[in-house]
Design a protein around this motif. Structure first.
Motif, PDB file in Angstrom:
ATOM      1  N   ARG A 102       0.959  -1.116   0.048  1.00 63.48           N
ATOM      2  CA  ARG A 102       0.038  -0.094   0.012  1.00 63.48           C
ATOM      3  C   ARG A 102       0.939   1.225  -0.004  1.00 63.48           C
ATOM      4  NH1 ARG A 102      -3.669  -0.651  -2.480  1.00 63.48           N
ATOM      5  NH2 ARG A 102      -2.157  -2.258  -3.435  1.00 63.48           N
ATOM      6  N   TYR A 103       1.940   1.164   0.661  1.00 62.66           N
ATOM      7  CA  TYR A 103       2.867   2.326   0.654  1.00 62.66           C
ATOM      8  C   TYR A 103       3.364   2.651  -0.641  1.00 62.66           C
ATOM      9  CZ  TYR A 103       7.304   4.907   1.488  1.00 62.66           C
ATOM     10  OH  TYR A 103       8.478   5.880   1.360  1.00 62.66           O
ATOM     11  N   VAL A 106       0.846   4.459  -2.740  1.00 60.14           N
ATOM     12  CA  VAL A 106       0.587   5.725  -2.551  1.00 60.14           C
ATOM     13  C   VAL A 106       1.794   6.610  -2.994  1.00 60.14           C
ATOM     14  CG1 VAL A 106       0.405   7.362  -0.480  1.00 60.14           C
ATOM     15  CG2 VAL A 106      -0.868   5.264  -0.632  1.00 60.14           C
ATOM     16  N   ARG A 107       2.786   6.092  -2.692  1.00 63.06           N
ATOM     17  CA  ARG A 107       4.111   6.578  -3.155  1.00 63.06           C
ATOM     18  C   ARG A 107       4.271   6.741  -4.539  1.00 63.06           C
ATOM     19  NH1 ARG A 107       6.906  10.385  -0.157  1.00 63.06           N
ATOM     20  NH2 ARG A 107       9.346  10.524  -0.959  1.00 63.06           N
ATOM     21  N   HIS A 184       3.447   3.895   8.155  1.00 64.04           N
ATOM     22  CA  HIS A 184       2.141   4.533   8.315  1.00 64.04           C
ATOM     23  C   HIS A 184       2.530   6.057   8.593  1.00 64.04           C
ATOM     24  CE1 HIS A 184       0.458   0.590   8.002  1.00 64.04           C
ATOM     25  NE2 HIS A 184      -0.771   1.027   8.095  1.00 64.04           N
ATOM     26  N   VAL A 187       3.230   7.136   5.208  1.00 62.19           N
ATOM     27  CA  VAL A 187       2.018   7.496   4.536  1.00 62.19           C
ATOM     28  C   VAL A 187       1.118   8.528   4.879  1.00 62.19           C
ATOM     29  CG1 VAL A 187      -0.153   6.299   3.935  1.00 62.19           C
ATOM     30  CG2 VAL A 187       2.133   5.291   3.586  1.00 62.19           C
ATOM     31  N   ARG A 211      -5.255   7.736  -5.103  1.00 64.29           N
ATOM     32  CA  ARG A 211      -4.505   7.903  -3.783  1.00 64.29           C
ATOM     33  C   ARG A 211      -5.500   7.873  -2.617  1.00 64.29           C
ATOM     34  NH1 ARG A 211       1.063  11.493  -3.790  1.00 64.29           N
ATOM     35  NH2 ARG A 211       2.120  10.753  -5.572  1.00 64.29           N
ATOM     36  N   PHE A 215      -5.260   5.209   0.428  1.00 54.43           N
ATOM     37  CA  PHE A 215      -5.425   5.692   2.011  1.00 54.43           C
ATOM     38  C   PHE A 215      -6.461   4.989   2.838  1.00 54.43           C
ATOM     39  CE2 PHE A 215      -3.781   9.999   0.352  1.00 54.43           C
ATOM     40  CZ  PHE A 215      -2.314   9.715   0.523  1.00 54.43           C
ATOM     41  N   LEU A 218      -5.206   1.582   3.496  1.00 59.41           N
ATOM     42  CA  LEU A 218      -4.103   1.664   4.693  1.00 59.41           C
ATOM     43  C   LEU A 218      -4.731   1.988   5.876  1.00 59.41           C
ATOM     44  CD1 LEU A 218      -1.105   3.447   3.018  1.00 59.41           C
ATOM     45  CD2 LEU A 218      -0.958   1.508   4.327  1.00 59.41           C
TER      46      LEU A 218
END
Length: 319
Positions: A102-103, A106-107, A184, A187, A211, A215, A218
């Motif tokens: 998930r990181y 998002v990244r 986390h 994020v 994104r 989120f 996450l």
């Protein structure tokens, strides 16, 4: 009285954990057929690990009912501990992999969909379960970690030396939780920056919506991690205190109350996904409605045969 209560709770967990995780496995499998994704594979792996914990609850409930007859052999006790620790280690490592996935989503919102998925997922799961098996079976692999004066009372510190508990705590759980917290926090900082840029980036609305979806995913993972820490944290802290303090006597508490609290995490995880994951929640609802309608369907067909109803049975959602 305490033994009776532990027996009842073990029996209750053995009846609730397997079906709850089986429902999640079926729902996630149906989601994977419609929307293939790496996150579903990892959630499926997490549910499988929790299912294995539920299977071990069945053996512990039987052991409680038979008054510890399974615990006379140290080898059997060590095997039972290994089979309990392996899926627990698999759970925390799966949470680590889910958070990392998930990181990255998002990244790297633009390049993430183009990254190769199949081979990294397969390799990560193979390494994950190899590490889980290795650390879970350390006392069986290395006899030097076994207690020499086993008394027939099966518990982690009764059958294995304190060095094994140190290895589990500071070799797996503590580093994993530290990495999870760092991921986390990172994020969270990204989410804060994106929230400030949201009103000034209308041209990238699609990327921002993507994104925001990650989120939310996450957030569910974070709730699962908090549940894991609250469930297994007291057992790990108590075990570390017992291993470091020779005059303390927490072994009975560790074996009964705290380990039982840790096993409830395998029941909490499917409930969290059922409540906080919209996709899984909707498929679980469809799955349960489908089963309910199948039970009622023969009666409806009989009514239609008599001729009192001719509207047809509505097709189950998602079928």
């Amino acid at each position: 009285m305490v033994n009776i209560l532990c027996t009842v709770l073990h029996s209750l967990l053995s009846c609730l954990i397997p079906p709850a995780n089986l429902l999640v496995i079926v729902a996630v499998y149906q989601l994977m057929r419609k929307q293939p994704g790496t996150s579903y594979i990892y959630i499926l792996n997490l549910a499988t690990a929790d299912l294995l914990v539920g299977v071990m609850c069945i053996s512990e409930a039987l052991d409680d009912i038979l008054d510890g007859d399974f615990d006379r052999s140290k080898s059997f006790c060590l095997l039972r501990i290994a089979m309990s620790m392996t899926p627990c280690i698999g759970s925390i490592l799966t949470l680590l992999v889910i958070s990392l996935d998930r990181y990255l989503a998002v990244r790297l919102p633009l390049s993430y969909p183009t990254l190769p998925k199949k081979m990294p997922v397969v390799l990560s799961l193979i390494v994950l379960w190899m590490l889980s098996f290795l650390f879970g079976h350390l006392p069986l692999i290395f006899p030097s970690l076994q207690q020499s004066n086993y008394t027939g009372y099966c518990g982690l510190l009764y059958a294995a030396k304190s060095e094994y508990l140190y290895t589990i705590c500071f070799g797996i759980f503590a580093p994993s939780l530290l990495v999870l917290v760092c991921l986390h926090v990172s994020v969270g900082s990204i989410a804060y920056l994106q929230h400030k840029r949201l009103q000034h980036a209308c041209a990238q609305a699609g990327s921002l919506r993507s994104r925001l979806r990650h989120f939310k995913a996450l957030r569910t993972v974070l709730i699962v991690i908090i549940g894991f820490g609250l469930s297994w944290g007291p057992y790990l802290v108590g075990g570390t205190v017992q291993a470091a303090c020779s005059s303390c006597n927490l072994s009975d508490t560790l074996k009964d109350a705290l380990f039982l609290l840790g096993e409830t995490n395998s029941l909490i995880n499917p409930l969290i996904y059922a409540l906080h994951s919209k996709d899984i929640r909707s498929h679980l609802a469809k799955l349960l409605k489908c089963r309910a309608r199948r039970r009622v369907k023969p009666l409806a067909s009989n009514i239609r045969t008599v001729g009192s109803w001719d509207g047809g049975w509505p097709e189950a959602p998602g079928s």
